[in-house]
Design a protein around this motif. Structure first.
Motif, PDB file in Angstrom:
ATOM      1  N   UNK A 172       4.380   4.710  -8.754  1.00 31.42           N
ATOM      2  CA  UNK A 172       3.144   4.890  -9.504  1.00 31.42           C
ATOM      3  C   UNK A 172       2.838   6.319  -9.913  1.00 31.42           C
ATOM      4  N   UNK A 173       3.638   7.296  -9.464  1.00 28.75           N
ATOM      5  CA  UNK A 173       3.412   8.693  -9.844  1.00 28.75           C
ATOM      6  C   UNK A 173       3.757   8.892 -11.314  1.00 28.75           C
ATOM      7  N   UNK A 174       3.012   9.774 -11.957  1.00 28.09           N
ATOM      8  CA  UNK A 174       3.311  10.158 -13.330  1.00 28.09           C
ATOM      9  C   UNK A 174       4.395  11.238 -13.286  1.00 28.09           C
ATOM     10  N   UNK A 175       5.444  11.076 -14.089  1.00 31.49           N
ATOM     11  CA  UNK A 175       6.564  12.014 -14.080  1.00 31.49           C
ATOM     12  C   UNK A 175       6.969  12.385 -15.500  1.00 31.49           C
ATOM     13  N   UNK A 176       7.680  13.516 -15.605  1.00 35.77           N
ATOM     14  CA  UNK A 176       8.293  13.936 -16.868  1.00 35.77           C
ATOM     15  C   UNK A 176       9.794  13.753 -16.716  1.00 35.77           C
ATOM     16  N   UNK A 177      10.395  13.107 -17.692  1.00 36.42           N
ATOM     17  CA  UNK A 177      11.827  12.808 -17.630  1.00 36.42           C
ATOM     18  C   UNK A 177      12.496  13.219 -18.938  1.00 36.42           C
ATOM     19  N   UNK A 178      13.709  13.756 -18.812  1.00 32.91           N
ATOM     20  CA  UNK A 178      14.507  14.148 -19.975  1.00 32.91           C
ATOM     21  C   UNK A 178      15.682  13.186 -20.074  1.00 32.91           C
ATOM     22  N   UNK A 179      15.952  12.707 -21.287  1.00 34.92           N
ATOM     23  CA  UNK A 179      17.090  11.811 -21.527  1.00 34.92           C
ATOM     24  C   UNK A 179      18.375  12.624 -21.422  1.00 34.92           C
ATOM     25  N   UNK A 180      19.296  12.134 -20.628  1.00 33.33           N
ATOM     26  CA  UNK A 180      20.594  12.799 -20.507  1.00 33.33           C
ATOM     27  C   UNK A 180      21.686  12.077 -21.284  1.00 33.33           C
ATOM     28  N   UNK A 181      21.591  10.743 -21.321  1.00 35.99           N
ATOM     29  CA  UNK A 181      22.646   9.978 -21.982  1.00 35.99           C
ATOM     30  C   UNK A 181      22.110   8.589 -22.308  1.00 35.99           C
ATOM     31  N   UNK A 182      22.730   7.953 -23.273  1.00 34.77           N
ATOM     32  CA  UNK A 182      22.460   6.556 -23.555  1.00 34.77           C
ATOM     33  C   UNK A 182      23.755   5.929 -24.035  1.00 34.77           C
ATOM     34  N   UNK A 183      24.585   5.480 -23.085  1.00 32.29           N
ATOM     35  CA  UNK A 183      25.857   4.869 -23.466  1.00 32.29           C
ATOM     36  C   UNK A 183      25.650   3.649 -24.361  1.00 32.29           C
ATOM     37  N   UNK A 184      26.570   3.426 -25.246  1.00 35.24           N
ATOM     38  CA  UNK A 184      26.476   2.303 -26.196  1.00 35.24           C
ATOM     39  C   UNK A 184      26.332   0.951 -25.503  1.00 35.24           C
ATOM     40  N   UNK A 185      26.937   0.803 -24.331  1.00 32.97           N
ATOM     41  CA  UNK A 185      26.905  -0.492 -23.651  1.00 32.97           C
ATOM     42  C   UNK A 185      25.696  -0.644 -22.730  1.00 32.97           C
TER      43      UNK A 185
END
Length: 157
Positions: free
Chosen positions: A133-146
């Motif tokens: 339930x904590x609010x967090x900041x996240x950075x996208x590192x990858x998004x594989x096609x599959x």
């Protein structure tokens, strides 16, 4: 052996390949909408390029992408394209709520410009002091096609 129809089909396929190859490509910045579609802003072009949510190639808001124009259907139709490649992933963090489900950790998004939840490593989330339930900041590192969802790293709790 092959007949007249097979020659016609082959010629039709060759014409389609030529048309696809001749369509122009541009580089620009992606702006995502709530439904997952994109508008790609290209420097030097007045009109942005619309990309349906099924043609985004896993591009996200703020990414620099290469987009290929598609044929217009009708005179007044909007310029449409498809993302061919994500050139540079945005390093801007996304804000969401941390949730743990079994051995998995997820950041559920609260932004109109990010319709996809982000998978994060549970150990990394716990090491950062994250709790359910904590609010967090996240950075996208990858998004594989599959992969259905992007993979990210928590940068702030």
């Amino acid at each position: 052996m092959y007949g007249k129809n097979s020659k016609r089909i082959l010629k039709s396929a060759q014409k389609k390949q030529k048309v696809k190859a001749a369509l122009p490509e541009f580089e620009g910045k992606a702006r995502m909408t709530r439904d997952g579609s994109l508008y790609v802003e290209v420097e030097g072009r007045e009109e942005d390029i619309y990309v349906r949510n099924t043609r985004t190639g896993n591009a996200l808001n703020g990414d620099t992408v290469r987009v290929r124009l598609l044929k217009r259907k009708g005179r007044d139709a909007r310029v449409e394209g498809e993302v061919r490649e994500v050139l540079l992933r945005s390093k801007r963090p996304h804000i969401g709520v941390l949730h743990f489900v079994g051995t998995q950790a997820w950041v559920l998004m609260q932004s109109r410009q990010m319709p996809h939840d982000i998978s994060v490593e549970q150990k990394q989330a716990l090491d950062m002091g994250g709790k359910q339930g904590y609010k967090v900041a996240v950075v996208i590192e990858d998004w594989p096609r599959n992969s259905v969802n992007p993979l990210g790293k928590i940068v702030d709790v």
